[in-house]
Design a protein around this motif. Structure first.
Motif, PDB file in Angstrom:
ATOM      1  N   GLU A 104       8.904  12.556   4.117  1.00  0.00           N
ATOM      2  CA  GLU A 104      10.340  12.273   4.009  1.00  0.00           C
ATOM      3  C   GLU A 104      10.682  10.918   4.619  1.00  0.00           C
ATOM      4  OE1 GLU A 104      14.638  14.259   5.342  1.00  0.00           O
ATOM      5  OE2 GLU A 104      12.772  15.344   5.672  1.00  0.00           O
ATOM      6  N   VAL A 105      10.042  10.599   5.748  1.00  0.00           N
ATOM      7  CA  VAL A 105      10.290   9.311   6.395  1.00  0.00           C
ATOM      8  C   VAL A 105       9.788   8.167   5.515  1.00  0.00           C
ATOM      9  CG1 VAL A 105       9.745   7.877   8.397  1.00  0.00           C
ATOM     10  CG2 VAL A 105      10.191  10.324   8.702  1.00  0.00           C
ATOM     11  N   ASP A 106       8.552   8.330   4.971  1.00  0.00           N
ATOM     12  CA  ASP A 106       7.999   7.289   4.110  1.00  0.00           C
ATOM     13  C   ASP A 106       8.841   7.106   2.849  1.00  0.00           C
ATOM     14  OD1 ASP A 106       5.951   6.796   5.854  1.00  0.00           O
ATOM     15  OD2 ASP A 106       4.508   8.098   4.833  1.00  0.00           O
ATOM     16  N   MET A 107       9.374   8.211   2.334  1.00  0.00           N
ATOM     17  CA  MET A 107      10.188   8.123   1.132  1.00  0.00           C
ATOM     18  C   MET A 107      11.447   7.299   1.384  1.00  0.00           C
ATOM     19  SD  MET A 107      10.016   8.935  -1.963  1.00  0.00           S
ATOM     20  CE  MET A 107      11.141   8.588  -3.322  1.00  0.00           C
ATOM     21  N   LYS A 108      12.039   7.445   2.564  1.00  0.00           N
ATOM     22  CA  LYS A 108      13.222   6.657   2.903  1.00  0.00           C
ATOM     23  C   LYS A 108      12.872   5.173   2.987  1.00  0.00           C
ATOM     24  CE  LYS A 108      15.695  10.292   5.427  1.00  0.00           C
ATOM     25  NZ  LYS A 108      16.262  10.714   6.731  1.00  0.00           N
ATOM     26  N   VAL A 109      11.686   4.901   3.555  1.00  0.00           N
ATOM     27  CA  VAL A 109      11.259   3.498   3.653  1.00  0.00           C
ATOM     28  C   VAL A 109      11.033   2.910   2.265  1.00  0.00           C
ATOM     29  CG1 VAL A 109       9.447   1.946   4.498  1.00  0.00           C
ATOM     30  CG2 VAL A 109      10.235   3.832   5.939  1.00  0.00           C
ATOM     31  N   VAL A 110      10.407   3.702   1.370  1.00  0.00           N
ATOM     32  CA  VAL A 110      10.148   3.238   0.013  1.00  0.00           C
ATOM     33  C   VAL A 110      11.458   2.963  -0.717  1.00  0.00           C
ATOM     34  CG1 VAL A 110       9.244   3.919  -2.256  1.00  0.00           C
ATOM     35  CG2 VAL A 110       7.892   4.314  -0.196  1.00  0.00           C
ATOM     36  N   MET A 111      12.423   3.854  -0.567  1.00  0.00           N
ATOM     37  CA  MET A 111      13.711   3.655  -1.223  1.00  0.00           C
ATOM     38  C   MET A 111      14.397   2.391  -0.706  1.00  0.00           C
ATOM     39  SD  MET A 111      13.964   5.996  -3.449  1.00  0.00           S
ATOM     40  CE  MET A 111      15.664   5.770  -3.894  1.00  0.00           C
ATOM     41  N   GLN A 156      15.712  -3.538  -2.018  1.00  0.00           N
ATOM     42  CA  GLN A 156      15.667  -4.969  -1.690  1.00  0.00           C
ATOM     43  C   GLN A 156      15.390  -5.826  -2.923  1.00  0.00           C
ATOM     44  OE1 GLN A 156      12.514  -4.999   1.158  1.00  0.00           O
ATOM     45  NE2 GLN A 156      13.718  -3.991   2.773  1.00  0.00           N
ATOM     46  N   GLU A 157      14.887  -5.227  -3.994  1.00  0.00           N
ATOM     47  CA  GLU A 157      14.543  -5.992  -5.184  1.00  0.00           C
ATOM     48  C   GLU A 157      15.801  -6.406  -5.934  1.00  0.00           C
ATOM     49  OE1 GLU A 157      11.861  -3.697  -7.497  1.00  0.00           O
ATOM     50  OE2 GLU A 157      10.261  -3.695  -5.981  1.00  0.00           O
ATOM     51  N   ALA A 174       0.844  -1.197   0.000  1.00  0.00           N
ATOM     52  CA  ALA A 174       0.000   0.000   0.000  1.00  0.00           C
ATOM     53  C   ALA A 174       0.879   1.245   0.000  1.00  0.00           C
ATOM     54  CB  ALA A 174      -0.924  -0.003   1.209  1.00  0.00           C
ATOM     55  N   LEU A 175       1.985   1.193   0.740  1.00  0.00           N
ATOM     56  CA  LEU A 175       2.925   2.313   0.769  1.00  0.00           C
ATOM     57  C   LEU A 175       3.624   2.464  -0.580  1.00  0.00           C
ATOM     58  CD1 LEU A 175       4.400   4.511   2.408  1.00  0.00           C
ATOM     59  CD2 LEU A 175       6.056   2.754   3.116  1.00  0.00           C
ATOM     60  N   LEU A 176       4.016   1.336  -1.198  1.00  0.00           N
ATOM     61  CA  LEU A 176       4.708   1.395  -2.488  1.00  0.00           C
ATOM     62  C   LEU A 176       3.799   1.913  -3.602  1.00  0.00           C
ATOM     63  CD1 LEU A 176       6.776  -1.929  -2.410  1.00  0.00           C
ATOM     64  CD2 LEU A 176       7.606   0.403  -2.040  1.00  0.00           C
ATOM     65  N   ARG A 177       2.491   1.732  -3.461  1.00  0.00           N
ATOM     66  CA  ARG A 177       1.563   2.201  -4.486  1.00  0.00           C
ATOM     67  C   ARG A 177       1.203   3.683  -4.344  1.00  0.00           C
ATOM     68  NH1 ARG A 177      -0.697  -3.154  -3.861  1.00  0.00           N
ATOM     69  NH2 ARG A 177      -2.038  -2.422  -2.182  1.00  0.00           N
ATOM     70  N   ARG A 178       1.558   4.270  -3.230  1.00  0.00           N
ATOM     71  CA  ARG A 178       1.207   5.683  -3.027  1.00  0.00           C
ATOM     72  C   ARG A 178       2.012   6.581  -3.951  1.00  0.00           C
ATOM     73  NH1 ARG A 178       1.562   6.922   3.255  1.00  0.00           N
ATOM     74  NH2 ARG A 178       1.210   9.023   2.415  1.00  0.00           N
ATOM     75  N   PRO A 179       1.392   7.633  -4.487  1.00  0.00           N
ATOM     76  CA  PRO A 179       2.133   8.560  -5.359  1.00  0.00           C
ATOM     77  C   PRO A 179       3.294   9.205  -4.602  1.00  0.00           C
ATOM     78  CG  PRO A 179      -0.237   8.908  -5.532  1.00  0.00           C
ATOM     79  CD  PRO A 179      -0.022   7.979  -4.377  1.00  0.00           C
ATOM     80  N   ARG A 180       4.354   9.476  -5.328  1.00  0.00           N
ATOM     81  CA  ARG A 180       5.554  10.064  -4.724  1.00  0.00           C
ATOM     82  C   ARG A 180       5.245  11.394  -4.039  1.00  0.00           C
ATOM     83  NH1 ARG A 180      11.010   9.204  -6.171  1.00  0.00           N
ATOM     84  NH2 ARG A 180      12.427  10.855  -5.436  1.00  0.00           N
ATOM     85  N   ALA A 181       4.313  12.165  -4.625  1.00  0.00           N
ATOM     86  CA  ALA A 181       4.012  13.486  -4.065  1.00  0.00           C
ATOM     87  C   ALA A 181       3.332  13.398  -2.705  1.00  0.00           C
ATOM     88  CB  ALA A 181       3.127  14.274  -5.034  1.00  0.00           C
TER      89      ALA A 181
END
Length: 273
Positions: free
Chosen positions: A196-203, A208-209, A185-192
């Motif tokens: 900042e914290v969520d962006m670090k988690v997404v990166m 990991q891929e 659900a977090l990975l599907r969220r738009p970048r905008a």
């Protein structure tokens, strides 16, 4: 009114007959012998005695039948009490992993049988085309692993199960599914819309891929620690081993110091659960 019709007990019936016999004896003495009317009286007494015998036979049959019915009723009562006890125990000890009435209806539960069937159908219609990779980040729904049945749990070797309980394994299934749903659900969220914290988690999740996980739904140990209550101690590791044994998960060792990646078993057509 005869003695049979008025007597309320055997004692009263006996007393009534004794009185009649005594009265007839007195009449006989006064008349100087047995006259015709006295014989008629005794004939009536005989008829009443025959009626009494018939009633006694009927009452005995009723009593015998009632005894059998009473035994049957006691047996049924014991069965009902035992059933009530079992139902009460089941009601107060429902496993916490059972789906609730307010469960999210959009969640897709994917069982191994369903995945294999869908894969077979897809292979038949696309024999000459390469199977496309599923883009996990763009999918609108995240598949979830199915619960472990009691039979599957009992079939796991004892040395792997150890002291694990059946409900512990399915609680862990809930936690892994929760991790999957939260992560993707977090990975599907738009970048905008990412902080900042969520962006670090997404990166971190994107890093990991690798070739082994491309196109698959997967989680790593840090994902489980971050988004679930499952502790990956010795007990938690045993649960993950059981899930891999039951082909719910497949572990892929990442390069270098990357955490173990928990993805689907190959037999399930590379769909993560």
């Amino acid at each position: 009114m005869t003695a049979v019709g008025t007597a309320l007990s055997l004692e009263a019936l006996e007393e009534g007959f004794q009185n009649k016999i005594a009265a007839l004896q007195i009449c006989s003495d006064l008349r100087g012998g047995w006259k015709e009317d006295t014989v008629v009286e005794f004939g009536q007494l005989k008829q009443e005695l025959q009626i009494i015998r018939q009633e006694i036979v009927r009452f005995k049959a009723i009593i015998t039948s009632s005894k059998k019915d009473l035994l049957t009723a006691h047996t049924l009562l014991e069965l009902m009490q035992g059933l009530c006890t079992r139902l009460t125990h089941m009601k107060t000890n429902l496993p916490s992993h059972l789906p609730r009435a307010n469960a999210n209806p959009t969640t897709t539960k994917v069982s191994p049988e369903q995945v294999v069937t869908e894969s077979d159908k897809k292979n038949k219609t696309n024999q000459e085309k390469p199977a496309p990779k599923k883009d996990c980040g763009k999918s609108s729904q995240t598949p979830t692993i199915s619960y472990v049945t009691v039979k599957e749990f009992n079939d796991v070797p004892k040395y792997l199960r150890g002291r694990l309980q059946y409900d512990q394994v399915n609680i862990a299934v809930d936690e892994v599914n929760k991790t999957l749903e939260t992560k993707y659900a977090l990975l599907r969220r738009p970048r905008a819309k990412l902080s900042e914290v969520d962006m670090k988690v997404v990166m971190a999740c994107r890093q990991q891929e690798n070739q082994e996980t491309k196109g698959l739904y997967f989680v790593v140990d840090n994902d489980i620690k971050r988004w679930s209550g499952l502790k990956l101690d010795s007990n938690g590791r045993s649960i993950m081993t059981v899930l891999r044994t039951l082909k719910r998960l497949r572990e892929v060792r990442g390069p270098g110091s990357l955490d173990p990646i928990h993805t689907v078993h190959e037999a399930l057509s590379n769909r993560f659960v």
